[in-house]
Design a protein around this motif. Structure first.
Motif, PDB file in Angstrom:
ATOM      1  N   ALA A 288      -2.892  11.973   1.342  1.00 23.71           N
ATOM      2  CA  ALA A 288      -2.561  10.491   1.545  1.00 23.71           C
ATOM      3  C   ALA A 288      -1.296  10.377   1.955  1.00 23.71           C
ATOM      4  CB  ALA A 288      -2.745  10.160   0.192  1.00 23.71           C
ATOM      5  N   THR A 289       0.007  11.289   1.402  1.00 24.67           N
ATOM      6  CA  THR A 289       1.083  10.977   1.993  1.00 24.67           C
ATOM      7  C   THR A 289       1.379  11.362   3.676  1.00 24.67           C
ATOM      8  OG1 THR A 289       2.089  11.555  -0.027  1.00 24.67           O
ATOM      9  CG2 THR A 289       3.633  11.822   1.617  1.00 24.67           C
ATOM     10  N   ALA A 290       0.544  12.353   3.919  1.00 21.69           N
ATOM     11  CA  ALA A 290       0.711  12.802   5.413  1.00 21.69           C
ATOM     12  C   ALA A 290       0.035  11.685   6.071  1.00 21.69           C
ATOM     13  CB  ALA A 290       0.018  13.917   5.414  1.00 21.69           C
ATOM     14  N   LEU A 291      -1.021  11.083   5.831  1.00 19.31           N
ATOM     15  CA  LEU A 291      -1.349   9.685   6.503  1.00 19.31           C
ATOM     16  C   LEU A 291      -0.572   8.568   6.623  1.00 19.31           C
ATOM     17  CD1 LEU A 291      -5.037   9.847   4.793  1.00 19.31           C
ATOM     18  CD2 LEU A 291      -4.562  10.459   7.483  1.00 19.31           C
ATOM     19  N   LEU A 292       0.051   8.306   5.367  1.00 13.73           N
ATOM     20  CA  LEU A 292       1.101   7.331   5.309  1.00 13.73           C
ATOM     21  C   LEU A 292       1.939   7.571   6.378  1.00 13.73           C
ATOM     22  CD1 LEU A 292       1.763   4.650   3.799  1.00 13.73           C
ATOM     23  CD2 LEU A 292       2.908   6.037   2.243  1.00 13.73           C
ATOM     24  N   LEU A 293       2.241   8.803   6.672  1.00 12.05           N
ATOM     25  CA  LEU A 293       3.488   9.046   7.815  1.00 12.05           C
ATOM     26  C   LEU A 293       3.079   8.438   8.954  1.00 12.05           C
ATOM     27  CD1 LEU A 293       5.994  10.652   8.526  1.00 12.05           C
ATOM     28  CD2 LEU A 293       4.852  12.706   8.628  1.00 12.05           C
TER      29      LEU A 293
ATOM     30  N   LEU B 187       8.680  10.970   3.973  1.00 12.24           N
ATOM     31  CA  LEU B 187       7.179  11.528   3.921  1.00 12.24           C
ATOM     32  C   LEU B 187       6.954  12.704   4.086  1.00 12.24           C
ATOM     33  CD1 LEU B 187       5.858   7.840   5.447  1.00 12.24           C
ATOM     34  CD2 LEU B 187       5.609   8.716   2.982  1.00 12.24           C
ATOM     35  N   ALA B 188       7.369  13.241   5.291  1.00  8.52           N
ATOM     36  CA  ALA B 188       7.317  14.663   5.746  1.00  8.52           C
ATOM     37  C   ALA B 188       7.722  15.816   4.515  1.00  8.52           C
ATOM     38  CB  ALA B 188       7.868  14.931   7.041  1.00  8.52           C
ATOM     39  N   ILE B 189       8.736  15.512   3.878  1.00  5.24           N
ATOM     40  CA  ILE B 189       9.318  16.313   2.801  1.00  5.24           C
ATOM     41  C   ILE B 189       8.093  16.177   1.593  1.00  5.24           C
ATOM     42  CG2 ILE B 189      11.076  16.952   1.419  1.00  5.24           C
ATOM     43  CD1 ILE B 189      12.938  16.193   3.489  1.00  5.24           C
TER      44      ILE B 189
ATOM     45  N   THR C  13       0.999  -1.180  -0.100  1.00  8.38           N
ATOM     46  CA  THR C  13       0.002  -0.065  -0.035  1.00  8.38           C
ATOM     47  C   THR C  13       0.880   1.216   0.059  1.00  8.38           C
ATOM     48  OG1 THR C  13      -1.597  -1.344   1.071  1.00  8.38           O
ATOM     49  CG2 THR C  13      -1.858   1.271   1.122  1.00  8.38           C
ATOM     50  N   ALA C  14       2.138   1.319   0.632  1.00 12.14           N
ATOM     51  CA  ALA C  14       2.851   2.356   0.851  1.00 12.14           C
ATOM     52  C   ALA C  14       3.424   2.720  -0.322  1.00 12.14           C
ATOM     53  CB  ALA C  14       3.875   2.162   1.880  1.00 12.14           C
ATOM     54  N   THR C  15       3.927   1.546  -1.081  1.00 14.48           N
ATOM     55  CA  THR C  15       4.535   1.559  -2.319  1.00 14.48           C
ATOM     56  C   THR C  15       3.571   2.416  -3.532  1.00 14.48           C
ATOM     57  OG1 THR C  15       5.973  -0.292  -1.991  1.00 14.48           O
ATOM     58  CG2 THR C  15       5.483   0.208  -4.311  1.00 14.48           C
ATOM     59  N   ALA C  16       2.239   1.851  -3.438  1.00 16.15           N
ATOM     60  CA  ALA C  16       1.262   2.475  -4.377  1.00 16.15           C
ATOM     61  C   ALA C  16       1.184   3.832  -4.015  1.00 16.15           C
ATOM     62  CB  ALA C  16      -0.056   1.516  -4.195  1.00 16.15           C
ATOM     63  N   ILE C  17       0.958   4.074  -2.829  1.00 15.89           N
ATOM     64  CA  ILE C  17       0.874   5.746  -2.527  1.00 15.89           C
ATOM     65  C   ILE C  17       1.743   6.615  -2.970  1.00 15.89           C
ATOM     66  CG2 ILE C  17       0.332   7.402  -0.634  1.00 15.89           C
ATOM     67  CD1 ILE C  17      -1.454   5.368   0.633  1.00 15.89           C
TER      68      ILE C  17
ATOM     69  N   LEU D 133       4.457  18.377  -2.055  1.00 12.56           N
ATOM     70  CA  LEU D 133       2.867  18.306  -2.801  1.00 12.56           C
ATOM     71  C   LEU D 133       2.084  19.135  -2.410  1.00 12.56           C
ATOM     72  CD1 LEU D 133       2.360  14.469  -2.189  1.00 12.56           C
ATOM     73  CD2 LEU D 133       2.484  15.723  -4.557  1.00 12.56           C
ATOM     74  N   LEU D 134       2.182  19.965  -1.350  1.00 14.22           N
ATOM     75  CA  LEU D 134       1.271  21.058  -1.150  1.00 14.22           C
ATOM     76  C   LEU D 134       1.874  22.359  -1.849  1.00 14.22           C
ATOM     77  CD1 LEU D 134      -0.772  22.166   0.787  1.00 14.22           C
ATOM     78  CD2 LEU D 134       0.697  22.676   2.606  1.00 14.22           C
ATOM     79  N   ALA D 135       3.143  22.478  -1.744  1.00 13.84           N
ATOM     80  CA  ALA D 135       3.479  23.659  -2.703  1.00 13.84           C
ATOM     81  C   ALA D 135       3.309  23.379  -4.202  1.00 13.84           C
ATOM     82  CB  ALA D 135       5.169  23.575  -2.357  1.00 13.84           C
ATOM     83  N   GLY D 136       3.234  22.240  -4.666  1.00 15.18           N
ATOM     84  CA  GLY D 136       2.703  22.172  -6.230  1.00 15.18           C
ATOM     85  C   GLY D 136       1.347  22.437  -6.160  1.00 15.18           C
ATOM     86  N   ALA D 137       0.456  22.391  -5.301  1.00 16.80           N
ATOM     87  CA  ALA D 137      -0.692  22.379  -5.262  1.00 16.80           C
ATOM     88  C   ALA D 137      -1.124  23.935  -5.556  1.00 16.80           C
ATOM     89  CB  ALA D 137      -1.673  21.983  -4.187  1.00 16.80           C
ATOM     90  N   LEU D 138      -0.327  24.751  -4.987  1.00 17.79           N
ATOM     91  CA  LEU D 138      -0.401  26.216  -4.617  1.00 17.79           C
ATOM     92  C   LEU D 138       0.588  27.067  -5.723  1.00 17.79           C
ATOM     93  CD1 LEU D 138      -0.390  26.594  -0.805  1.00 17.79           C
ATOM     94  CD2 LEU D 138      -2.406  26.384  -2.153  1.00 17.79           C
ATOM     95  N   ALA D 139       1.166  26.143  -6.590  1.00 18.87           N
ATOM     96  CA  ALA D 139       2.150  26.948  -7.554  1.00 18.87           C
ATOM     97  C   ALA D 139       1.633  27.731  -8.487  1.00 18.87           C
ATOM     98  CB  ALA D 139       2.849  25.587  -8.381  1.00 18.87           C
ATOM     99  N   PRO D 140       2.134  28.954  -8.708  1.00 20.05           N
ATOM    100  CA  PRO D 140       1.437  29.903  -9.426  1.00 20.05           C
ATOM    101  C   PRO D 140       2.126  30.034 -10.950  1.00 20.05           C
ATOM    102  CG  PRO D 140       3.263  31.047  -8.226  1.00 20.05           C
ATOM    103  CD  PRO D 140       2.996  29.556  -7.778  1.00 20.05           C
ATOM    104  N   SER D 141       3.193  29.120 -11.285  1.00 23.17           N
ATOM    105  CA  SER D 141       3.692  29.111 -12.523  1.00 23.17           C
ATOM    106  C   SER D 141       4.208  27.737 -12.651  1.00 23.17           C
ATOM    107  CB  SER D 141       4.982  30.114 -12.660  1.00 23.17           C
ATOM    108  OG  SER D 141       5.849  29.715 -11.916  1.00 23.17           O
TER     109      SER D 141
END
Length: 422
Positions: A176-181, A85-87, A20-24, A92-100
């Motif tokens: 999902a990554t945060a939960l896996l942590l 996992l934390a990094i 499961t961890a590998t898939a996520i 991923l959060l930074a990517g979600a907010l990326a302006p360019s």
């Protein structure tokens, strides 16, 4: 590990958690591919420029393989899995907010560098398995790897359609990554299962990587087979969303993502390749995998405008690529325990470096010459792999013939049947 024989001290359910961890984690590299057209429109860039996001993910993963995975031969696995996992979640959060597109590509590169947990898990699982059964747990985890790559495309495409933005995929992956942590570190061993490697310095670990290719013929073969197969696989998936959005098909990102769901049967069938590898050897499974992938691209070439044909080809390609990867990793991860993470490092680096090359060339060929030329490119990669496996098989037969001649020669000279005394 469910029905698998393992070494002592392995927690119940470990194989399920690892798969499961590998898939996520591996999904973080692939979920962007059905979104590339939406990313291009949302950020006001060309299709080729949006393709940089997918390429950055593969280059970042290859970089992470080299600089992080060797640590599995000496580092505290539980601690390093938590940090990675934390990094990854933050990137991923930074990517979600990326302006360019530049910020998005940078965030994708960073999260791909740190989302290399599958390649820390692989040598760990191999070390936990009983002797002669490494193929079975590697098959289970390898299937999780493929399912994560396929289903992430489905989920991200559906989220984009439902929310009207490609950013939803990045937010979901971060959650999902945060939960896996909270789960995975509890199942990771404190240290590498073979132990005793803490005295090896980090720079020495890195310096030892090139020498592994020289000293291990099995690694060289697996690297070539893995690289050529994955270049073809990546060329297809990097270009599929663009192909589907064009005439005569004209489908959106959700439909493109559904091709990942439609490919699940092929990926699930590949789970049994681990058992086949244990029984018949990796060369046989590699042959089957190459044949399956080759047939897939013949289907794409001659029936690439048919949705049904594309789904059939996706299953053949998924089965072939996953089976080959299971065989390749079984071949190298049954080597010396103290070297397994580094052997896997070299193999996976070859895989994802070639994946980045295959994706880039595929996107360029699609834009300049269309879908059929991309299919020919992929078949050319597979042909190189088939040639390498053929040369290897011929050399093996010659070596076996010479050994048999040496062993039976004296008995023939004496004129008595082998085993009847001297």
């Amino acid at each position: 590990m469910t029905a698998l024989s393992t070494t002592s001290g392995v927690k119940r359910g470990t194989i399920t958690v690892f798969a499961t961890a590998t898939a996520i984690t591996v999904s973080n590299i692939y979920f962007t591919q059905p979104l590339l057209e939406w990313i291009a429109q949302g950020l006001g860039v060309s299709s080729a420029a949006a393709g940089i996001v997918a390429t950055a993910g593969q280059i970042g993963y290859a970089r992470g393989i080299v600089v992080i995975v060797p640590l599995a031969d000496r580092a505290r696995l539980r601690r390093i899995s938590s940090v990675l996992l934390a990094i990854t979640a933050l990137a991923l959060l930074a990517g979600a907010l990326a302006p360019s597109i530049a910020v998005l590509s940078t965030a994708t590169f960073v999260l791909s560098v740190t989302t290399v947990l599958p390649q820390l898990i692989m040598p760990t699982v191999s070390s936990m398995a009983a002797r002669g059964q490494a193929g079975r747990p590697l098959g289970a985890v390898g299937t999780g790897l493929t399912l994560g790559a396929l289903l992430s495309r489905t989920a991200s495409g559906a989220l984009a359609e439902a929310t009207g933005t490609w950013r939803a995929g990045y937010f979901a992956a971060a959650a999902a990554t945060a939960l896996l942590l909270l789960v995975l570190p509890r199942y990771m061993p404190e240290q590498s299962p073979h132990g005793g490697q803490d005295r090896i310095g980090y720079l020495k670990l890195l310096a030892s990587l090139p020498r592994l290719l020289v000293g291990h013929a099995s690694l060289r073969l697996s690297a070539v087979l893995g690289a050529t197969g994955f270049a073809a696989f990546s060329a297809f998936w990097a270009t599929l969303a663009f192909h589907l959005s064009q005439k005569p098909i004209e489908l959106g990102p959700a439909a493109a993502g559904l091709f990942g769901l439609g490919s699940v049967p092929g990926a699930l069938a590949a789970r049994y390749s681990g058992r086949l590898t244990d029984r018949y050897g990796p060369d046989t499974v590699n042959t089957v995998g190459l044949a399956s992938a080759g047939i897939a691209f013949v289907v794409f070439l001659f029936a690439g405008d048919s949705v049904v044909a594309l789904v059939i080809g996706c299953n053949l390609l998924g089965y072939g690529t996953t089976s080959a990867q299971i065989a390749n990793q079984t071949r190298i991860l049954t080597g010396p325990a103290a070297l397994r993470a580094r052997l896997n490092t070299v193999y996976i680096f070859a895989l994802f470096a070639s994946g980045a090359i295959g994706s880039s060339i595929g996107l360029a060929l699609l834009e300049a010459h269309g879908w059929p030329v991309m299919a020919w490119e992929a078949m050319a990669f597979l042909a190189v792999g088939a040639l390498s496996l053929t040369v290897h098989s011929v050399r093996q037969r010659r070596t076996s013939g010479v050994q048999n001649s040496v062993e039976t020669g004296p008995c023939v000279a004496v004129g008595r049947p082998v085993g009847k005394g001297g």
